[in-house]
Structures are given as C-alpha cells and as structure tokens.
Design a protein around this motif. Structure first.
Motif, short mmCIF file in Angstrom:
data_model
loop_
_atom_site.label_atom_id
_atom_site.label_comp_id
_atom_site.label_asym_id
_atom_site.label_seq_id
_atom_site.Cartn_x
_atom_site.Cartn_y
_atom_site.Cartn_z
N MET A 1 0.85 -1.21 0.00
CA MET A 1 0.00 0.00 0.00
C MET A 1 0.88 1.26 0.00
SD MET A 1 -2.69 1.34 2.88
CE MET A 1 -3.73 -0.10 2.84
N ASP A 2 0.55 2.22 -0.85
CA ASP A 2 1.31 3.47 -0.91
C ASP A 2 1.07 4.26 0.38
OD1 ASP A 2 2.58 5.78 -1.50
OD2 ASP A 2 1.15 6.43 -3.04
N SER A 3 2.15 4.52 1.11
CA SER A 3 1.99 5.22 2.39
C SER A 3 2.18 6.73 2.27
CB SER A 3 2.98 4.65 3.41
OG SER A 3 4.30 4.89 2.96
N THR A 4 2.41 7.21 1.04
CA THR A 4 2.64 8.65 0.87
C THR A 4 1.47 9.49 1.40
OG1 THR A 4 3.93 8.13 -1.09
CG2 THR A 4 3.28 10.42 -0.80
N PRO A 5 0.22 9.15 1.07
CA PRO A 5 -0.89 10.00 1.56
C PRO A 5 -0.92 10.07 3.09
CG PRO A 5 -1.67 8.48 -0.13
CD PRO A 5 -0.27 8.07 0.20
N GLU A 6 -0.58 8.95 3.74
CA GLU A 6 -0.59 8.95 5.20
C GLU A 6 0.49 9.89 5.74
OE1 GLU A 6 -2.52 8.09 7.32
OE2 GLU A 6 -1.53 7.55 9.20
N PHE A 7 1.66 9.86 5.11
CA PHE A 7 2.72 10.78 5.54
C PHE A 7 2.27 12.23 5.34
CE2 PHE A 7 6.32 13.53 4.56
CZ PHE A 7 7.06 13.37 5.71
N VAL A 8 1.73 12.51 4.19
CA VAL A 8 1.30 13.88 3.89
C VAL A 8 0.23 14.33 4.89
CG1 VAL A 8 0.13 15.34 2.18
CG2 VAL A 8 1.89 13.73 1.45
N ARG A 9 -0.70 13.41 5.19
CA ARG A 9 -1.77 13.76 6.13
C ARG A 9 -1.21 14.07 7.52
NH1 ARG A 9 -4.63 11.45 9.89
NH2 ARG A 9 -3.65 9.41 9.66
N LEU A 10 -0.32 13.21 8.00
CA LEU A 10 0.24 13.42 9.35
C LEU A 10 1.11 14.66 9.39
CD1 LEU A 10 1.08 9.73 10.30
CD2 LEU A 10 -0.50 11.24 11.50
N TRP A 11 1.91 14.84 8.34
CA TRP A 11 2.80 16.00 8.33
C TRP A 11 1.98 17.29 8.27
CZ3 TRP A 11 7.16 17.63 9.87
CH2 TRP A 11 7.73 18.80 9.37
N THR A 12 0.95 17.31 7.45
CA THR A 12 0.11 18.49 7.35
C THR A 12 -0.59 18.78 8.67
OG1 THR A 12 -0.28 17.91 5.05
CG2 THR A 12 -1.72 19.57 5.98
N SER A 13 -1.06 17.70 9.33
CA SER A 13 -1.80 17.88 10.58
C SER A 13 -0.90 18.39 11.70
CB SER A 13 -2.42 16.57 11.04
OG SER A 13 -3.27 16.07 10.06
N HIS A 14 0.36 17.95 11.71
CA HIS A 14 1.19 18.20 12.89
C HIS A 14 2.37 19.13 12.64
CE1 HIS A 14 -1.14 15.27 15.01
NE2 HIS A 14 -0.89 14.36 14.10
N GLN A 15 2.46 19.68 11.44
CA GLN A 15 3.59 20.53 11.11
C GLN A 15 3.70 21.72 12.07
OE1 GLN A 15 4.48 23.42 7.45
NE2 GLN A 15 3.93 21.39 6.81
N ALA A 16 2.55 22.27 12.46
CA ALA A 16 2.57 23.45 13.35
C ALA A 16 3.21 23.11 14.69
CB ALA A 16 1.15 23.96 13.55
N GLU A 17 2.93 21.90 15.19
CA GLU A 17 3.50 21.51 16.48
C GLU A 17 5.02 21.35 16.37
OE1 GLU A 17 1.37 21.43 18.98
OE2 GLU A 17 2.96 21.04 20.43
N ILE A 18 5.48 20.80 15.26
CA ILE A 18 6.93 20.62 15.06
C ILE A 18 7.59 22.00 14.91
CG2 ILE A 18 8.71 19.41 13.73
CD1 ILE A 18 6.48 17.59 14.91
N ARG A 19 6.91 22.89 14.20
CA ARG A 19 7.44 24.25 14.04
C ARG A 19 7.61 24.91 15.39
NH1 ARG A 19 3.94 26.22 10.83
NH2 ARG A 19 5.08 26.30 8.87
N ARG A 20 6.62 24.73 16.26
CA ARG A 20 6.68 25.33 17.60
C ARG A 20 7.85 24.79 18.40
NH1 ARG A 20 1.26 26.75 20.52
NH2 ARG A 20 0.28 27.88 18.84
N TYR A 21 8.04 23.50 18.30
CA TYR A 21 9.18 22.91 19.01
C TYR A 21 10.48 23.52 18.50
CZ TYR A 21 12.87 19.69 20.23
OH TYR A 21 14.05 19.18 20.68
N LEU A 22 10.61 23.61 17.18
CA LEU A 22 11.83 24.16 16.62
C LEU A 22 12.03 25.61 17.04
CD1 LEU A 22 11.76 22.61 13.05
CD2 LEU A 22 13.44 22.18 14.84
N PHE A 23 10.93 26.33 17.13
CA PHE A 23 11.01 27.73 17.52
C PHE A 23 11.56 27.86 18.95
CE2 PHE A 23 8.86 31.76 18.83
CZ PHE A 23 9.61 32.58 18.00
N LEU A 24 11.37 26.82 19.76
CA LEU A 24 11.88 26.86 21.13
C LEU A 24 13.38 26.58 21.18
CD1 LEU A 24 9.01 24.93 22.93
CD2 LEU A 24 9.33 27.40 22.77
N VAL A 25 13.86 25.74 20.30
CA VAL A 25 15.29 25.41 20.34
C VAL A 25 16.10 26.19 19.30
CG1 VAL A 25 15.02 23.14 21.39
CG2 VAL A 25 14.90 23.35 18.92
N VAL A 26 15.41 26.73 18.30
CA VAL A 26 16.06 27.58 17.29
C VAL A 26 15.24 28.86 17.24
CG1 VAL A 26 16.76 27.75 14.87
CG2 VAL A 26 16.61 25.51 15.95
#
Lengths: 174, 312
Positions: A1-26
C-alpha cells in the motif's frame, strides 16, 4: 500500500507543532523555518521506520531535535546561536513541559479576554497587524523601544495569568 | 497596573522580537544553562509568543476580531493583516463581514452520542470495536463510587484497569485504551465539525506515578466487517485528531475535548479515550491502574453554520 498519503496527512496535521518545538530550540523564526524544511525531508527518508501504533509528534520531534543540532553545528560561528549543551538541556526541559502546553494554550485564550483595551490593541498591532506596530509607533510619536517594552510587560502579565489559571484548575506541576 | 519585569523576562522579550545583541545572547545562555527554572520560563515564554502569533492570525481570518475585541484598530489594518495570511485567501469575505458585525451567534450543537455507563455491561475488552454499539479496548470495567471518586453523572463510571487485554500479544504498554464506534445517522453537511469530550478522574495517591489523559477521534467513510488494527483504522480515516493532558491526582473530574471539521463522506466516528502512565517512563510490562476513571462522554456535531453568522 502506498503510504505517501498517510505521511502527507500526518505532516500536514502536525507541522505546526513541530514548528513550535523548533522555535523553542532555534528561536529565530526564519532559522526555525529553514530547519523545518530539513526535518520534513528527513522524516520522509525515515518514513518506513515509523510505527503507526505510536503518536506521530514525539517521533517527529526526535528528528527535529537532531536536525536542530546539525543546524547549530553549521552555524557554529554565529554568536546568536545557543550551544549544543544548552540545546540538550532545552530539549530535556521541553519533555517535562510538553504535557502542560495544551492546558497553557487553552488558559491563554481566557487570559486574553481579561486584558484591557489598550493592551489588546498593542497585541493586535504586534501579532495580527504584520508590521502595523511599527507604523503605529511612528504615527503616535512613541519610541519603538517603549512599544516593545509595553509588549514585554503584556506578555509577562499573560504568563502570570496563565499560571494562575492552571493553579486554579489544579495543575500542580505546571 | 503592569509590574516591573525581571532581567530574564527582558531578555526573553528581546529574544522573541529577535533583538538580542551578542552580549545579551551570551547573558541569556548563561542564565538558561545554570537554572532549570529559567529554562522552563524560556519555553513557556516562547510558546506563549508562538501561540499569540497563531491565535491572532487565525482570528484575523476566521472573523473572531472586531471593534469589540480590538478597539481602535482601523479596518484597513485588519485587512492588511488578513491579506498577509497567504493560506487564507478564500475567507477574506467573511473577515470583512465579521469586522462589520462583530456579534457572533453561539453555534447550535447536535449531540449524536452520550455515555455515562449506567448500563453496567457496557464494556468488552476486545481491542478495537467490531461494530457500533459497545465499548471495547483494553481491560476496564463499569463501577460505582469507589476510592473516594464519585461518578461524574449518574451512579456509574468506567474504570481503567490494565494497559492490555486478553486478545493482545504486545509485551508492554503504558496506555489503557478504550474505543467506541459511533455510526452517524445522517451524513454531516459540508463544513460540519465534530466535538468529542470526556471527563477523567484519578484517585489521590502518593506513589510518585504520574498519568496523562487522552481523547481522540477518527472520522471514517467506511468501517471493515472484521475489526481492524489501529493502523488500518487510521489509514481508513479521513480525519484523525487527539489531545493529551496530564492527569491531576485529586479525585476531581477534568474535562478534555477535541474539535475538528469533518468530511461529508464521514459515516463512522471511532472514539478513542485513554489513560497512560507517564512517570515512571517506558514500562517493561503492562501497567495496572488503581483508581483511574472516565465518565460523561459526549460526541456533538456542529452544523456548517457554526461559522460566525450575522445577527440582527
């Protein structure tokens, strides 16, 4: 099964949280955005190692941390960048703080409503106005330094309010 | 009256505005390196800064702003702010309109599922649900008042027991998960939102353990006849959302909720509630839960007119 859509969905959903974390350390926004790009590439390279039975964000944040360290090493001569040792300490502190972030963000919304008109106006000019705070300072004849000092005090006021709200709600560790 | 700020807060304010001089950056680093409380303050300060950035840009787009909330801000500035949000072009019309009419009606909720565990046979410890109509998941049982905890509503509540169940083969886990599949009687209208809430309580104890509570939902177009594993359920989902918070061990109820827009193709909602042990860390085996409860669960559908609407 192509897992690309799942990656895109998770990354799109959680990108803001990762950005926030990076903003704390960078802590500079443009640097955090640069590292975020690197993180997305790294996650995609490692996607086949992701265990879908576990939450996505903690997995992604481990890579964000490693990318932040790499970025730090690339910027070693830059004086305004935290040391590796401090990045490690901040990451450990983040692990302790992360369970409370959601409660703090929710409390902030209530605290914003308690601010006076003038304080809310400055916040709007700073955060919602995209540069309007500088224009307003020029227009009103205030020194920009004083405007930023006022913003600093408003943020501290909000932090105190958030802490008080969490205490009232029974978050003893927050 | 605003109080005087500390030196640390001054430096954090300058860091947030990217105005630190090299000397100030060195000073901040020294403070953060030696003081764990300063590091905590740093994380809280910058997260608040990031939340303000996000909240104000979201408000500017969703129409939550207006002369009531931000007096003295001229209309063109509101437009300038909204226009700068590149991802939000389609909502410009509602921004201008909301600014002109800042009074917002409260959205009408339609409750599509509630649970307070008054049916004492409500839970089946069999992993993910095989069909709508029953709770399943890890070991849990419906109980009455116990350990100093009274049910939030009625006479019963669900107690989390163990982070596994008889049909599971995993050697270790810190999560006690429970699930419920809810079938929607009618498809959601375009723009509808789902809101799931549950209340959790943990009996007081002083053994050093710390726990988190979790509420999540998966919106699904279809659901397989055979119970899927969680991976398959997530792959089938058109929307997945979860929220986790620390539990307070005082025997009192705390509500946790998630809220998200769902596709009109949604026919099922997989409700996922959990209690997990955070401290001590990774568990070498399964966790037993001594006094951990959930009650008063609601799944609401907010119709598409939940967006701001004009009032006379």
């Amino acid at each position: 099964m192509d897992s690309t859509p799942e990656f895109v969905r998770l990354w799109t959903s959680h990108q803001a949280e990762i950005r926030r974390y990076l903003f704390l350390v960078v802590p500079r926004a443009r640097d955090a955005e640069e590292v975020l790009q690197d993180v997305s590439v790294r996650l995609w390279e490692k996607w086949d190692q992701y265990d879908p039975n576990r939450p996505f964000v903690p997995w992604a944040i481990r890579f964000a941390y490693l990318e932040a360290l790499k970025w730090r090493q690339r910027q070693a001569r830059e004086k305004l960048v935290f040391s590796d040792a401090l990045l490690v300490q901040l990451d450990a502190s983040y692990e302790e703080e992360v369970p409370f972030l959601e409660a703090r963000r929710r409390a902030l919304q209530g605290c914003l409503r308690k601010l006076g008109d003038n304080e809310r106006r400055w916040l709007w000019l700073r955060y919602g106005g995209h540069g309007a705070v500088k224009a307003e300072a020029v227009e009103s004849g205030k020194k920009l330094r004083k405007v930023y000092y006022a913003l600093e005090k408003i943020r501290v006021l909000l932090l105190d309010c958030v802490a008080g709200t969490l205490k009232q709600e029974g978050w003893s560790d927050a | 009256m605003l109080k005087k700020t500390s030196r640390l807060d001054v430096l954090l304010g300058r860091a947030a505005e990217e105005m630190l001089s090299p000397e100030e950056a060195t000073e901040l680093e020294e403070i953060l390196t030696r003081d764990p409380e300063a590091r905590k303050r740093y994380l809280q300060y910058l997260d608040l800064h990031a939340e303000l950035e996000e909240s104000f840009q979201l408000h500017a787009v969703a129409g939550g702003l207006g002369s009531v909330f931000f007096p003295g801000v001229s209309g063109w500035r509101l437009w300038t702010g909204a226009a700068a949000c590149a991802a939000c072009g389609m909502l410009f019309a509602s921004v201008a309109w909301a600014y002109a009419t800042p009074v917002i009606q409260k959205a009408q909720r339609r409750t599509i599922f509630t649970e307070n565990f008054e049916d004492r046979l409500a839970h089946q410890p069999t992993g993910l649900p095989r069909a709508p109509g029953a709770w399943s998941g890890d070991d849990a049982s419906v109980v009455g008042a116990e350990n100093g905890v009274l049910p939030k509503t009625g006479n019963s509540m669900l107690r989390f027991l163990r982070s596994t169940h008889a049909e599971e083969n995993t050697p270790k886990s810190a999560w006690c998960d429970i699930y419920r599949l809810v079938e929607l009687s009618t498809p959601p209208a375009l723009g509808s939102r789902l809101s799931l809430s549950a209340s959790f309580a943990v009996a007081p104890a002083s053994d050093g353990e710390q726990f988190d509570i979790y509420v999540g939902l998966n919106a699904l177009d279809t659901y397989p006849v055979q119970a899927p594993d969680l991976d398959t359920a997530r792959n089938l989902s058109n929307t997945t959302l979860g929220r986790r918070l620390p539990a307070t061990r005082n025997g009192k109820w705390h509500e946790l909720s998630v809220d998200t827009q769902v596709s009109p193709q949604t026919r099922y909602v997989l409700v996922h509630l959990a209690m997990l042990r955070r401290v001590p860390g990774p568990s070498p085996s399964h966790v037993q839960f001594a006094g951990h409860y959930v009650d008063d669960i609601k799944l609401d559908l907010l119709p598409s007119n939940a967006l701001p609407v004009k009032t006379p």
